[in-house]
Every structure is written in structure tokens, then in C-alpha cells.
Design a protein around this motif. Structure first.
Motif, PDB file in Angstrom:
ATOM      1  N   SER A 176       0.821  -1.209   0.000  1.00 37.19           N
ATOM      2  CA  SER A 176       0.000   0.000   0.000  1.00 37.19           C
ATOM      3  C   SER A 176       0.856   1.261   0.000  1.00 37.19           C
ATOM      4  N   GLN A 177       2.116   1.142   0.402  1.00 34.38           N
ATOM      5  CA  GLN A 177       3.031   2.287   0.435  1.00 34.38           C
ATOM      6  C   GLN A 177       3.919   2.369  -0.806  1.00 34.38           C
ATOM      7  N   MET A 178       3.806   1.405  -1.693  1.00 38.86           N
ATOM      8  CA  MET A 178       4.730   1.355  -2.829  1.00 38.86           C
ATOM      9  C   MET A 178       4.555   2.570  -3.745  1.00 38.86           C
ATOM     10  N   PRO A 179       5.657   3.081  -4.270  1.00 36.05           N
ATOM     11  CA  PRO A 179       5.590   4.260  -5.152  1.00 36.05           C
ATOM     12  C   PRO A 179       5.251   3.881  -6.590  1.00 36.05           C
ATOM     13  N   TRP A 180       4.102   3.216  -6.759  1.00 37.09           N
ATOM     14  CA  TRP A 180       3.680   2.861  -8.111  1.00 37.09           C
ATOM     15  C   TRP A 180       3.306   4.130  -8.878  1.00 37.09           C
ATOM     16  N   GLU A 181       3.676   4.177 -10.127  1.00 36.67           N
ATOM     17  CA  GLU A 181       3.274   5.282 -10.986  1.00 36.67           C
ATOM     18  C   GLU A 181       2.168   4.757 -11.909  1.00 36.67           C
ATOM     19  N   ASP A 182       0.948   5.065 -11.538  1.00 34.56           N
ATOM     20  CA  ASP A 182      -0.200   4.558 -12.286  1.00 34.56           C
ATOM     21  C   ASP A 182      -1.210   5.685 -12.433  1.00 34.56           C
ATOM     22  N   PHE A 183      -2.518   5.374 -12.409  1.00 33.16           N
ATOM     23  CA  PHE A 183      -3.543   6.402 -12.554  1.00 33.16           C
ATOM     24  C   PHE A 183      -3.541   7.390 -11.387  1.00 33.16           C
ATOM     25  N   LYS A 184      -3.055   6.962 -10.230  1.00 32.24           N
ATOM     26  CA  LYS A 184      -3.061   7.824  -9.056  1.00 32.24           C
ATOM     27  C   LYS A 184      -1.718   8.532  -8.865  1.00 32.24           C
ATOM     28  N   TYR A 185      -0.913   8.534  -9.887  1.00 33.62           N
ATOM     29  CA  TYR A 185       0.345   9.292  -9.835  1.00 33.62           C
ATOM     30  C   TYR A 185       0.372  10.270 -10.993  1.00 33.62           C
ATOM     31  N   MET A 186       0.703  11.515 -10.697  1.00 34.01           N
ATOM     32  CA  MET A 186       1.023  12.480 -11.739  1.00 34.01           C
ATOM     33  C   MET A 186       2.269  13.225 -11.298  1.00 34.01           C
ATOM     34  N   ALA A 187       3.148  13.471 -12.241  1.00 31.43           N
ATOM     35  CA  ALA A 187       4.451  14.031 -11.905  1.00 31.43           C
ATOM     36  C   ALA A 187       4.324  15.332 -11.117  1.00 31.43           C
ATOM     37  N   ARG A 188       3.351  16.161 -11.466  1.00 28.40           N
ATOM     38  CA  ARG A 188       3.182  17.441 -10.775  1.00 28.40           C
ATOM     39  C   ARG A 188       2.855  17.226  -9.306  1.00 28.40           C
ATOM     40  N   TRP A 189       1.959  16.260  -9.013  1.00 36.71           N
ATOM     41  CA  TRP A 189       1.552  16.050  -7.627  1.00 36.71           C
ATOM     42  C   TRP A 189       2.561  15.217  -6.856  1.00 36.71           C
ATOM     43  N   GLY A 190       3.256  14.307  -7.549  1.00 37.00           N
ATOM     44  CA  GLY A 190       4.126  13.378  -6.847  1.00 37.00           C
ATOM     45  C   GLY A 190       3.311  12.277  -6.185  1.00 37.00           C
ATOM     46  N   PHE A 191       3.758  11.833  -5.031  1.00 38.88           N
ATOM     47  CA  PHE A 191       3.149  10.661  -4.401  1.00 38.88           C
ATOM     48  C   PHE A 191       2.136  11.071  -3.329  1.00 38.88           C
ATOM     49  N   ASN A 192       1.064  11.724  -3.803  1.00 36.11           N
ATOM     50  CA  ASN A 192      -0.054  11.981  -2.899  1.00 36.11           C
ATOM     51  C   ASN A 192      -1.202  11.014  -3.159  1.00 36.11           C
ATOM     52  N   TYR A 193      -0.970  10.064  -4.086  1.00 32.44           N
ATOM     53  CA  TYR A 193      -1.899   8.961  -4.361  1.00 32.44           C
ATOM     54  C   TYR A 193      -3.309   9.473  -4.689  1.00 32.44           C
ATOM     55  N   SER A 194      -3.365  10.509  -5.518  1.00 35.08           N
ATOM     56  CA  SER A 194      -4.635  11.091  -5.938  1.00 35.08           C
ATOM     57  C   SER A 194      -4.698  11.121  -7.451  1.00 35.08           C
ATOM     58  N   SER A 195      -5.879  10.852  -8.004  1.00 34.04           N
ATOM     59  CA  SER A 195      -6.024  10.914  -9.458  1.00 34.04           C
ATOM     60  C   SER A 195      -6.704  12.210  -9.901  1.00 34.04           C
ATOM     61  N   TRP A 196      -6.697  13.223  -9.052  1.00 33.74           N
ATOM     62  CA  TRP A 196      -7.296  14.513  -9.388  1.00 33.74           C
ATOM     63  C   TRP A 196      -6.684  15.045 -10.689  1.00 33.74           C
ATOM     64  N   LEU A 197      -7.536  15.404 -11.642  1.00 30.30           N
ATOM     65  CA  LEU A 197      -7.156  15.873 -12.975  1.00 30.30           C
ATOM     66  C   LEU A 197      -6.412  14.798 -13.765  1.00 30.30           C
ATOM     67  N   GLY A 198      -6.692  13.544 -13.485  1.00 29.77           N
ATOM     68  CA  GLY A 198      -5.946  12.423 -14.037  1.00 29.77           C
ATOM     69  C   GLY A 198      -5.679  12.504 -15.532  1.00 29.77           C
ATOM     70  N   CYS A 199      -4.418  12.468 -15.878  1.00 33.67           N
ATOM     71  CA  CYS A 199      -3.998  12.481 -17.278  1.00 33.67           C
ATOM     72  C   CYS A 199      -2.663  11.753 -17.388  1.00 33.67           C
ATOM     73  N   LEU A 200      -2.203  11.552 -18.606  1.00 39.86           N
ATOM     74  CA  LEU A 200      -1.008  10.747 -18.843  1.00 39.86           C
ATOM     75  C   LEU A 200      -0.117  11.421 -19.887  1.00 39.86           C
ATOM     76  N   GLY A 201       1.191  11.380 -19.661  1.00 42.29           N
ATOM     77  CA  GLY A 201       2.151  11.802 -20.684  1.00 42.29           C
ATOM     78  C   GLY A 201       2.251  13.288 -20.929  1.00 42.29           C
ATOM     79  N   VAL A 202       1.995  14.119 -19.911  1.00 43.54           N
ATOM     80  CA  VAL A 202       1.956  15.569 -20.128  1.00 43.54           C
ATOM     81  C   VAL A 202       3.156  16.296 -19.513  1.00 43.54           C
ATOM     82  N   GLU A 203       4.231  15.559 -19.199  1.00 39.11           N
ATOM     83  CA  GLU A 203       5.361  16.130 -18.452  1.00 39.11           C
ATOM     84  C   GLU A 203       6.484  16.629 -19.361  1.00 39.11           C
ATOM     85  N   GLY A 204       6.125  17.171 -20.524  1.00 43.13           N
ATOM     86  CA  GLY A 204       7.157  17.655 -21.439  1.00 43.13           C
ATOM     87  C   GLY A 204       7.798  16.547 -22.241  1.00 43.13           C
TER      88      GLY A 204
END
Length: 675
Positions: A38-66
Motif C-alpha cells: 500500500s506504500q509502494m511508489p507505483w506510478e499509475d492512474f493515481k500518480y502524476m508528476a506534478r503532484w508526486g506521491f499523494n496517491y490522488s487521481s485529481w485531474l488524471g492524465c497521462l504523458g503531459v510532463e514535457g
């Protein structure tokens, strides 16, 4: 008090779970592993580079980090140079729990059969390896805590940063230990088995080998000594980088080949048919939801309503807006990686009959989908083309209607980077008299209506945009398809209501790791770490198997020990693994985002001045228009017109800054050199 003093006080409180509760039986250990994972730093739907590891899918999107895969209207679309919630203090909490398992479980060895004991112990090493891997690719050398320590109340870690080399060596050792202990099939769904550990080892060592080699090609060499530790906390010494690079690439190759030779996994081909683009497209659409896929190595599962995410709520096309939409807008730059389009001499996709998209006359099409008739089925499975179908609905996407004479010349007079801010709505064709370009700022009552020659009418922009003042529709003329649930109805879309799985590791990753490591070792003149292997032949077969599944053009000759072949493999990674949180790491480890090295940004030669200026760079969209005089459709290439995004990157950004609070409170933790 007299009565209480006679009471035995050496009794554990009933609300505290002890090692005896957890480590004496398999049920207890399942709880312990659940906590770890449950603590693993998986990068999935609940990870966005801007937010980091707050485990939230708020504004969920993929591939937008430049990365060039996509952009979004929001501030989360920015260069990958840091995270709001960094993987530092959270990492050491997880590492502490992994160390506790590794150190304490031997006290309970007699409680388990050997195979069960080994699996539990192996999980501890896998978790520690993965956590340090996530740290190393962010920070370089980090404090290596390999036994339980008592953290102070503020979480301070009084351990100096190790060298980057020692950090990667420890990650390698932990992965190897996990591989030696874990079974071929995990007891607990969603946890690591032997092949999961091998696959992540292959990925991690690919990163380490790349950093060791390509740090040397960054201007001035990217390396430095920590002021507090005296260790080389980023980069490698001049007399060791080459041997380290070969060592790590060799370890990556061996790990990938062990999985390949096991026969346990294979590319997903359930609906695939040779010479059938529709079947090949559908096959790649199906694979993201099929939890029985032979390609899946490790999957992060979701199940509504207990565990869910919001990708569909934020990244669906505009007509499915609930509550937002168009969070992931693929770029034309990304599209240009794929086969199946006519090209100009510089390799960019042809939209006019001229020498580039800024001259000649637009090519005309009876239907917008005709433009994509020969496109790779894989691209169609990743991107919703204008007027293609999604969820049983035709996604009507176009920017405007042109009523001027034919043939139609390019709408803009200047398509250069310097004129990127010039929107179509500022052109004389739109603002002048006579008006020949019709567009809409928004949907609904704001839509302009154009009367055609036969008396019929059409809206000036598609019902899915793009609109020139509404970023809730696509801002590039394209929509994401990959990973969106194709079966959802509008009433079923909403924040926190999506539950399709995220594939953290799949067999295509393994094939691409073997191919890249094999080519890199061949370039270095190293011998194969797997006896009997022709590494370049293995690499060629791996790339062709992926291309065949994708409906792409196969390589017609064997890859060579040169940078051209290396770039073929890189390009295939960019295509195959797009929108999977892979590309942002690939372009970092290849060291190709800074100004001096950006012409290798795409894994192929693409002149950087077409999309960048100095440290800054941008991405383009593909915009669809209708010509009333020709009764046909045409396309224009342009930098995005709304919510314009400019990215920047410097060599220092290849390593994240150490969280300032960790540096300021510690006598031992170094900030990155030159920061």
C-alpha cells in the motif's frame, strides 16, 4: 495506586499488533505485505508528476510532463523537474518496514515451509530494491539504510548520501536477492514473483547503464561530489563510468533474457490477425482491460467502489464531460513517430503539396479519417482521430470551416517557433471582410453556424472542438484513447468511478529492455552476457515482434552496433510504452532534453529548432478544417492555440533537488552539486 501496583504491567496493549501477531503465520504476513504494497511508489492512474506521491487521481492524465506525448490545459503540464510530494521521507518509512521484515522474519523461520519463508523474505528485498530504484533515478546517490534505525521524531535520517555507483550497486544486489528467493508464481495477487523482480531489475539496470554512459555526454560531464559526504553523489568517476555502464547493461540484458527464455509471458495477440488493420487495432484496445493477458507481468488492480481512479472523468472526449474532459491531448509530434503517413523530406507528416507545411496547398480528403487510412493500428489504439468512433459515438473534432477559394494555401504566414502564440482567431481570414474562416470560441450558443452551397448548415467547430477559448475540449485536435474505458456510458463516468487496471510491467517492456541493452553492449564492444546469444539478432527479433503486433513496418535488416540502431530501439520504446509513465524516465536517462542534446529527443533525428528555442520547447497539434468550396477536409500543423504550454530543461534537471528540509536539518545530507 496500591492495588494497581500489584498488577502485571508487562502486557502488550490489546490495540497494538506485534511481530508475534503478524510473523508467526501466513495470514498475519499477508497483512504485513498488504501494508508494504500500500506504500509502494507505483506510478499509475493515481500518480502524476506534478503532484508526486499523494496517491490522488485529481485531474488524471497521462504523458503531459514535457515528453511530447501529450499536453493538458492545466498547470500540471510542465517539465518533469520535481514533484510536490517527493519520494524521500515516504521512501524511508517503506524502507524501514522492509528492513524490519528482512531482519525479524528469520526469528520465525520455523513457522513456515522453506518456500513460503523464502517468498516473504524475498518480498522485503523486492520492496527495498524498488523503493531505492525510485530514489536513485530521481536523486542519484542517496543514504543507504540497510538495517532498522530509530528515526527521530522529525524523521531525520542521520546517514550520509552514498555515491551514485554504490546506490545502483545496492539496488542490483537487492533485486538479485529478491530474484533468488521469490517463487515463479506469487502467493498473493498483485505482489512480486521472480519474474516481476527480473523485469524491474532489467528496467532499473537500463536506467543505471544509461546514466553511467550518457552523463559523460552532457556538456561539462554531469557529475559532482557532495560537500558533506565527500562522495560522488551524482555521476560516475572518469575511470569507472564505462565499466559500470557495461556492467549495468549486461545485468539488464541477462534479466530480460531470463524472462524471455522462461516462456511464461508473451505479447497479447488474442484478437490479432495478419494483414487485418481493424483486428490489430482492436487487439491493442482490448489488451488494456484484459486481466488474463499473457503479456501482463505486474498489474495494479482497481475495483469500484472500494478502490478506483478518475482517468475517464478527466481525459474523455468533450461529449463525455463528467465533470471535466480532454485532460490528455496527444500531440502531432507524438503522431509523427508512427508509420503510415506521407512525409516531407525532413520526416514530418505531410499536410500540403509543398516542401513543408508552411507552403504549397493543403491536401484534401473526402472524410477526415481518410488521412489516417494507412496509420499504424497501434496509433489508432492510443489516439482518437478526428471523426473516429469511441464508445459508440463518432467523435466530431474539427477546428473551423473555410469558405475561401481553392486550392487553399496555408492559413498562417508564419509557423515558426517565434510565432507560436498566433492563434487562428487572430488571422485576417477570421477577423476581416470578407470573412472566410469560421471558428467557435465555445460550444452551445456560442457556436457560429455556416451555410453551405446546398443550403444545409454546419457548426463552425466540431462538437468536440477544438474551440479557441475553451480548454475543456481538445487543445491539440486529438484525444487520448489508450487506457480509457471504451465501454463506459456517460452516466457511469465520474470522479473516482473508473476501475480499469493499470499495467505496471508487461512483456513488451522486457523485449524492449533486451533490445536496448543488447544494442548498447554491442556498441561498447562487449561480449554477450548470455552464452550463445547474438545480441543484435535478439534485439532485431524483439523489435520486429512488437512491430508486427502493432501493425507497423518490420525491420528489413538486422540491427547494427551503432547509434542509428540504438535510436530505432529508442523510437520503438517511445511508441509502444507511451502514456505508461515510461517516456519521462527514458528521455531523462538518455540525457536528451537539454538544449545541447535535444536533437535526439525523439529517439530519432528531429531538428530541435522546429519545436524549440534555447532552453525552451513546445509541441504541435493537428487541426482539422472543412473547405466549403471543395466540399472536402484538410489538416494544418500548428502549435496549440489555447492553454499554450512552453517547457524548459537544463542539465541540472536530470537530477531532482534534494528536499530542502532534509538538507537544512541534517549534518550529513548533501544538496545536489551546483544547486
Amino acid at each position: 495506586m496500591a492495588v494497581m501496583s500489584c498488577t502485571e504491567m508487562d502486557i502488550s496493549p490489546k490495540n497494538i499488533i506485534t511481530d508475534d501477531d503478524l510473523m508467526t503465520n501466513q495470514s498475519g504476513m499477508s497483512i504485513y505485505l498488504a501494508r508494504l504494497y500500500s506504500q509502494m511508489p507505483w506510478e499509475d492512474f493515481k500518480y502524476m508528476a506534478r503532484w508526486g506521491f499523494n496517491y490522488s487521481s485529481w485531474l488524471g492524465c497521462l504523458g503531459v510532463e514535457g515528453t511530447g506525448e501529450a499536453v493538458t490545459r492545466d498547470d500540471i503540464s510542465r517539465s518533469f523537474v520535481g514533484e510536490n510530494t517527493p519520494w524521500w521521507s515516504k521512501s524511508y518509512v517503506l524502507i524501514h518496514d522492509a528492513n524490519h521484515l528482512i531482519e525479524t522474519l528469520p526469528d520465525y523461520r520455523s513457522n513456515y515451509p522453506e518456500v513460503t519463508y523464502d517468498e516473504f523474505l524475498g518480498q522485503g528485498y523486492f520492496v527495498r530494491a524498488y523503493s531505492y530504484y525510485q530514489m536513485a533515478r530521481r536523486y542519484g546517490g542517496v543514504p543507504l539504510v540497510l538495517k532498522q534505525v530509530q528515526y527521530s521524531s522529525d524523521g531525520e535520517i542521520e546517514v550520509p548520501r552514498s555515491s551514485e555507483k554504490d546506490t545502483w550497486d545496492q539496488i542490483l544486489a537487492d533485486f538479485d536477492q529478491a530474484i533468488s528467493l521469490l517463487p515463479e508464481t506469487a502467493t498473493f495477487d498483485g505482489s512480486a514473483n521472480k519474474y516481476v523482480a527480473l523485469a524491474f531489475k532489467a528496467e532499473a539496470m537500463l536506467y543505471a547503464g544509461s546514466v553511467a554512459k550518457y552523463n559523460e555526454q552532457v556538456t561539462g560531464r554531469l557529475t559532482g561530489i557532495g560537500e558533506k559526504s565527500g562522495n560522488r553523489v551524482i555521476g560516475f568517476a572518469s575511470d569507472e563510468w564505462q565499466s559500470c555502464s557495461i556492467k549495468y547493461f549486461s545485468e539488464s540484458y541477462k534479466a530480460a533474457r531470463e524472462i524471455m527464455q522462461s516462456g511464461k509471458y508473451s505479447l497479447y495477440l488474442k484478437a490479432w490477425k495478419a494483414n487485418d488493420k481493424e483486428a490489430q487495432y482492436q487487439n491493442m484496445v482490448d489488451m488494456w482491460k484484459d486481466e488474463t493477458s499473457t503479456e501482463n507481468i505486474l498489474v495494479r488492480k482497481y475495483e469500484y467502489p472500494t478502490l478506483s481512479h478518475g482517468l475517464d472523468a478527466y481525459s474523455s472526449p468533450f461529449v463525455f464531460r463528467s465533470p471535466l474532459s480532454a485532460g490528455t491531448c496527444p500531440t502531432l509530434d507524438f503522431m509523427e513517430l508512427f508509420d503510415g503517413f506521407d512525409r516531407y523530406a525532413d520526416g514530418s507528416i505531410r499536410v500540403t503539396d509543398g516542401t513543408n507545411h508552411a507552403n504549397g496547398h493543403y491536401l484534401m480528403y473526402d472524410k477526415p479519417m481518410d488521412f489516417f487510412a494507412n496509420a499504424e493500428p497501434r496509433l489508432r489504439a492510443y489516439v482518437i482521430f478526428p471523426f473516429d468512433e469511441f464508445r459508440g459515438t463518432q467523435i466530431e473534432t474539427y477546428s473551423g470551416v473555410y469558405t475561401g477559394s481553392t486550392p487553399v494555401s496555408p492559413l498562417k504566414t508564419d509557423y515558426s517557433y517565434g510565432a507560436a502564440g498566433t492563434g487562428y482567431q487572430t488571422l485576417a481570414a477570421y477577423t476581416g471582410t470578407p470573412k472566410t474562416l469560421y471558428m467557435s470560441p465555445n460550444t452551445g450558443s456560442n457556436q457560429e453556424i455556416v451555410t453551405l452551397s446546398d443550403g444545409s448548415t454546419m457548426t463552425a467547430s466540431g462538437e468536440n472542438g477544438p474551440f479557441y477559448s475553451n480548454g475543456e475540449a481538445t487543445i491539440t485536435g486529438l484525444y487520448l484513447r489508450k487506457y480509457l474505458d471504451p465501454d463506459l456510458k456517460l452516466e457511469d463516468i465520474g470522479e473516482g468511478k473508473s476501475d480499469q487496471p493499470f499495467i505496471l510491467m508487461r512483456y513488451a517492456d522486457v523485449l524492449l529492455a533486451a533490445a536496448e541493452a543488447g544494442v548498447e553492449l554491442s556498441i561498447a564492444g562487449a561480449s554477450s552476457p548470455v552464452a550463445g546469444d547474438d545480441m543484435l539478432e535478439i534485439a532485431t527479433q524483439a523489435i520486429n515482434s512488437i512491430r508486427q503486433r502493432a501493425g507497423a513496418t518490420l525491420l528489413d535488416s538486422k540491427l547494427s552496433a551503432d547509434n542509428d540502431s540504438r535510436d530505432i530501439v529508442r523510437k520503438e520504446r517511445r511508441k509502444e510504452l507511451a502514456f505508461e509513465h515510461k517516456s519521462k524516465w527514458d528521455i531523462r536517462r538518455w540525457r536528451v532534453i537539454d538544449e545541447e542534446n535535444r536533437d535526439g529527443f525523439w529517439g530519432v533525428k528531429k531538428e530541435s529548432d522546429t519545436y524549440s528555442s534555447g532552453v525552451y520547447f513546445r509541441f504541435s497539434g493537428l487541426f482539422t478544417f472543412y473547405s466549403t468550396k471543395a466540399s472536402k477536409w484538410f489538416f494544418d500543423e500548428s502549435f496549440q492555440q489555447i492553454s499554450q504550454k512552453t517547457f524548459s530543461y537544463s542539465p541540472l534537471d536530470y537530477y531532482f533537488e534534494i528536499p530542502g528540509s532534509e538538507v537544512s536539518k541534517s549534518k550529513y545530507i548533501d544538496q545536489q552539486p551546483n544547486r
